[in-house]
Design a protein around this motif. Structure first.
Motif, PDB file in Angstrom:
ATOM      1  N   GLY A  31      22.631  74.711  40.012  1.00 37.57           N
ATOM      2  CA  GLY A  31      22.352  73.697  41.020  1.00 37.57           C
ATOM      3  C   GLY A  31      22.417  74.322  42.400  1.00 37.57           C
ATOM      4  O   GLY A  31      22.449  75.549  42.546  1.00 37.57           O
ATOM      5  N   ASN A  79      24.260  62.766  41.971  1.00 39.85           N
ATOM      6  CA  ASN A  79      24.025  64.174  41.632  1.00 39.85           C
ATOM      7  C   ASN A  79      24.679  65.136  42.631  1.00 39.85           C
ATOM      8  O   ASN A  79      24.178  66.225  42.871  1.00 39.85           O
ATOM      9  CB  ASN A  79      22.527  64.456  41.499  1.00 39.85           C
ATOM     10  N   LYS A 123      22.813  68.462  42.760  1.00 38.34           N
ATOM     11  CA  LYS A 123      21.901  68.544  41.618  1.00 38.34           C
ATOM     12  C   LYS A 123      22.407  69.478  40.510  1.00 38.34           C
ATOM     13  O   LYS A 123      21.706  70.390  40.084  1.00 38.34           O
ATOM     14  CB  LYS A 123      20.502  68.957  42.080  1.00 38.34           C
ATOM     15  N   GLU A 125      23.179  70.969  36.953  1.00 38.47           N
ATOM     16  CA  GLU A 125      22.569  70.901  35.623  1.00 38.47           C
ATOM     17  C   GLU A 125      23.343  71.828  34.708  1.00 38.47           C
ATOM     18  O   GLU A 125      23.788  72.897  35.137  1.00 38.47           O
ATOM     19  CB  GLU A 125      21.110  71.364  35.677  1.00 38.47           C
ATOM     20  N   SER A 126      23.475  71.412  33.453  1.00 38.81           N
ATOM     21  CA  SER A 126      24.200  72.229  32.491  1.00 38.81           C
ATOM     22  C   SER A 126      23.680  71.947  31.098  1.00 38.81           C
ATOM     23  O   SER A 126      23.319  70.808  30.787  1.00 38.81           O
ATOM     24  CB  SER A 126      25.694  71.924  32.555  1.00 38.81           C
TER      25      SER A 126
END
Length: 166
Positions: A31, A79, A123, A125-126
């Motif tokens: 991110g 986010n 933002k 993400e994983s």
């Protein structure tokens, strides 16, 4: 000029925040991570304003008796993942006085409720299901003494935002 008023962190708090970010990266979280030099606690976001000297004059009128702030917990706003602060009446009083002085001097600022937090990543993400709470143990009870606040400017650089003390 885009301005905000903040508490800049000492090495101990920055190191703890960077450790959280590093652990996220090691676990595959991707991110828009806040750069280490940009980690701070916003007291009031002013936005576009053409007279930073006037804002500095208002800030200098506020007397700050030194007090401690302590990192505690993590959370998210949609986010955006953040590190939180332990409840501090002195921090909340400082923010309230600062915002009142800005209003009295017709300096515009974002009037959202003060919610002390430090943005760590936008933002995220994983591949694995992770949440900010998975990292809260790293930053528990890391403290510093606040004895001044800073007027900061925010400029967009080619690699993201650049925050500079005015």
């Amino acid at each position: 000029m885009r301005l905000f008023i903040a508490i800049n962190f000492d090495k101990r708090i920055k190191d703890a925040l960077i450790e959280v970010q590093d652990k996220m990266k090691m676990q595959g979280v991707r991110g828009n991570f806040t750069k280490p030099e940009n980690l701070h606690l916003t007291l009031a976001f002013i936005g576009e304003y053409g007279d930073p000297d006037f804002v500095k004059d208002v800030i200098e009128e506020i007397r700050i008796a030194p007090f401690d702030i302590t990192l505690d917990g993590m959370g998210s706003f949609g986010n955006l993942w953040w590190a939180g602060m332990k409840k501090s009446d002195k921090l909340e009083t400082l923010a309230r006085i600062l915002r009142r002085r800005l209003a009295e001097n017709d300096i515009p600022f974002d009037r959202k409720r003060f919610n002390p937090h430090v943005t760590l990543i936008r933002k995220p993400e994983s591949v694995m299901p992770l949440s900010p709470n998975d990292y809260a143990d790293i930053i528990h009870d890391v403290s510093m003494t606040v004895d001044h606040i800073s007027l900061m400017r925010s400029d967009r650089g080619k690699n993201g935002m650049i925050y500079t003390e005015v």
